[in-house]
Enzyme design. Structure first.
Site, PDB file in Angstrom:
ATOM      1  N   ASP A  62     -13.774  -1.172  16.268  1.00 34.98           N
ATOM      2  CA  ASP A  62     -12.611  -1.556  17.080  1.00 34.98           C
ATOM      3  C   ASP A  62     -12.139  -2.963  16.695  1.00 34.98           C
ATOM      4  O   ASP A  62     -11.119  -3.436  17.194  1.00 34.98           O
ATOM      5  CB  ASP A  62     -12.900  -1.429  18.586  1.00 34.98           C
ATOM      6  CG  ASP A  62     -13.985  -2.370  19.073  1.00 34.98           C
ATOM      7  OD1 ASP A  62     -14.662  -3.009  18.225  1.00 34.98           O
ATOM      8  OD2 ASP A  62     -14.168  -2.486  20.303  1.00 34.98           O
ATOM      9  N   ASP A 101     -15.891   3.854  16.453  1.00 38.95           N
ATOM     10  CA  ASP A 101     -16.251   2.906  17.519  1.00 38.95           C
ATOM     11  C   ASP A 101     -15.529   3.281  18.813  1.00 38.95           C
ATOM     12  O   ASP A 101     -14.295   3.410  18.823  1.00 38.95           O
ATOM     13  CB  ASP A 101     -15.805   1.508  17.066  1.00 38.95           C
ATOM     14  CG  ASP A 101     -16.686   0.407  17.614  1.00 38.95           C
ATOM     15  OD1 ASP A 101     -17.621   0.709  18.368  1.00 38.95           O
ATOM     16  OD2 ASP A 101     -16.427  -0.765  17.271  1.00 38.95           O
ATOM     17  N   GLU A 201     -25.834  -7.838  16.728  1.00 37.72           N
ATOM     18  CA  GLU A 201     -24.760  -8.778  16.358  1.00 37.72           C
ATOM     19  C   GLU A 201     -25.047 -10.182  16.864  1.00 37.72           C
ATOM     20  O   GLU A 201     -25.317 -10.393  18.055  1.00 37.72           O
ATOM     21  CB  GLU A 201     -23.409  -8.281  16.909  1.00 37.72           C
ATOM     22  CG  GLU A 201     -22.266  -9.232  16.531  1.00 37.72           C
ATOM     23  CD  GLU A 201     -20.879  -8.652  16.681  1.00 37.72           C
ATOM     24  OE1 GLU A 201     -20.740  -7.450  17.002  1.00 37.72           O
ATOM     25  OE2 GLU A 201     -19.909  -9.406  16.462  1.00 37.72           O
TER      26      GLU A 201
HETATM   27  O1  KIV Z   1     -15.898  -3.395  15.542  1.00 38.99           O
HETATM   28  C1  KIV Z   1     -16.646  -3.758  14.631  1.00 38.99           C
HETATM   29  O2  KIV Z   1     -16.235  -3.998  13.489  1.00 38.99           O
HETATM   30  C2  KIV Z   1     -18.059  -3.910  14.948  1.00 38.99           C
HETATM   31  C3  KIV Z   1     -18.931  -4.512  13.901  1.00 38.99           C
HETATM   32  C4  KIV Z   1     -18.745  -5.968  13.913  1.00 38.99           C
HETATM   33  C5  KIV Z   1     -20.351  -4.127  14.068  1.00 38.99           C
HETATM   34  O3  KIV Z   1     -18.477  -3.578  16.003  1.00 38.99           O
END
Ligand code: KIV
Length: 301
Positions: A62, A101, A201
């Protein structure tokens, strides 16, 4: 031609013939101490390059909202936007495992709505798994339900960008003992709930190492040091697409922003000076009579 092991079958085969990456293959990589390399992608041409380069896992993150759509944070990203971009990535990337995501508020209302939204990533967009931020008791129950519905889930703890209004700013999590213990517990709970992998993260590398040693599922770090089972970066950070602030953990491998800017400036100059398009970039009439007729018409006007 380069050869490598196919972790699933124990066969040696050409790199470009290796079949679709699977979750058991990623688990095998952890067991064998082989790093898992992941990257985000949000569109067809990027996903194609990422696949061709040999990435194991593509996350349609996201982060799309910030790096592609220009939102200030990830909160405004919608399910429709995620599905639209995941479809483009799936059309391009054949070998990597593709994870969609779950955007903010796609898993906050009810269990039914969460399952419906998550299943859209698999059924409509063609991804193989979803990622969900957080590990509250409610979140863990949702994850159990998704896994029960045959939807593989990737967990995400440490800094969770969808909590931005609670956090106030993006900063390293787990530096103090209470928070460090909580993140360790979160990772354990996520594994028990059935996730196939966990994104760590922005946490101290010592903490990431301990979690990685304790957990059976692979940890994928971003700003979590070198001891995770794998690493992920945002594509736009890795290639230097934007020219703004980059967090400490990012390694910029190329300055695409600079290269593109230079190329576009040269194009502007060429057009203004009349050096583009030149004869070599133009089409020509093949038949003399056609040219004569065109010129005649022009003269009659
Ligand atoms: O949205 C994203 O790119 C993420 C990564 C930073 C793991 O969640």
């Amino acid at each position: 031609m380069t050869y490598r092991r196919d972790g699933e079958k124990g066969l040696k085969m050409p790199e470009d013939k290796i079949p679709k990456i699977t979750i058991p293959y990623l688990h095998k990589k952890k067991q064998q101490g082989e790093k898992i390399v992941a990257l985000t992608a949000y569109d067809f041409p990027t996903a194609k390059i990422v696949d061709e380069a040999g990435i194991d896992l593509i996350l349609v993150g996201d982060s799309l909202g910030m790096v592609v759509l220009g939102y200030e944070n990830t909160i405004p990203v919608t399910m429709e936007e995620m599905i639209h971009h995941t479809k483009a990535v799936v059309r391009a990337a054949k070998r990597p495992l593709i994870v969609g995501d779950m955007p903010y508020f796609s898993f906050h209302m009810s269990v039914d709505e969460t399952v419906r939204n998550a299943s859209r990533f698999l059924k409509e967009a063609g991804a193989q798994a979803v990622k969900i931020e957080g590990a509250s008791q409610k979140r863990l129950k949702l994850i159990e339900t998704l896994v029960e519905a045959e939807i593989p889930v990737m967990g995400h703890v440490g800094l969770t960008p969808q909590s931005i209004y609670h956090l106030g700013q993006f900063k390293v999590k787990g530096k103090e003992i209470e928070e460090a213990k909580k993140i360790m517990q979160n990772a354990e709970d996520l594994e028990k709930a059935g996730v196939f992998s966990i994104v760590l993260e922005c946490i101290p590398m010592e903490l990431a190492r301990e979690i990685t040693l304790k957990r059976n599922v692979p940890t994928i770090g971003i700003g979590a040091g070198p001891h995770c089972d794998g690493q992920i970066l945002v594509f736009h950070d890795l290639v230097g697409y934007a020219n703004g602030y980059l967090p400490k953990f990012v390694k910029k491998y190329v300055d695409i922003h600079g290269s593109l800017n230079k190329a576009i400036r040269e194009y502007i100059e060429d057009v203004k000076e009349g050096t583009f398009p030149d004869d070599s970039k133009s089409y020509h009439l093949k038949k003399k009579e056609v040219l004569e007729q065109i010129l005649e018409k022009k003269e009659k006007k």
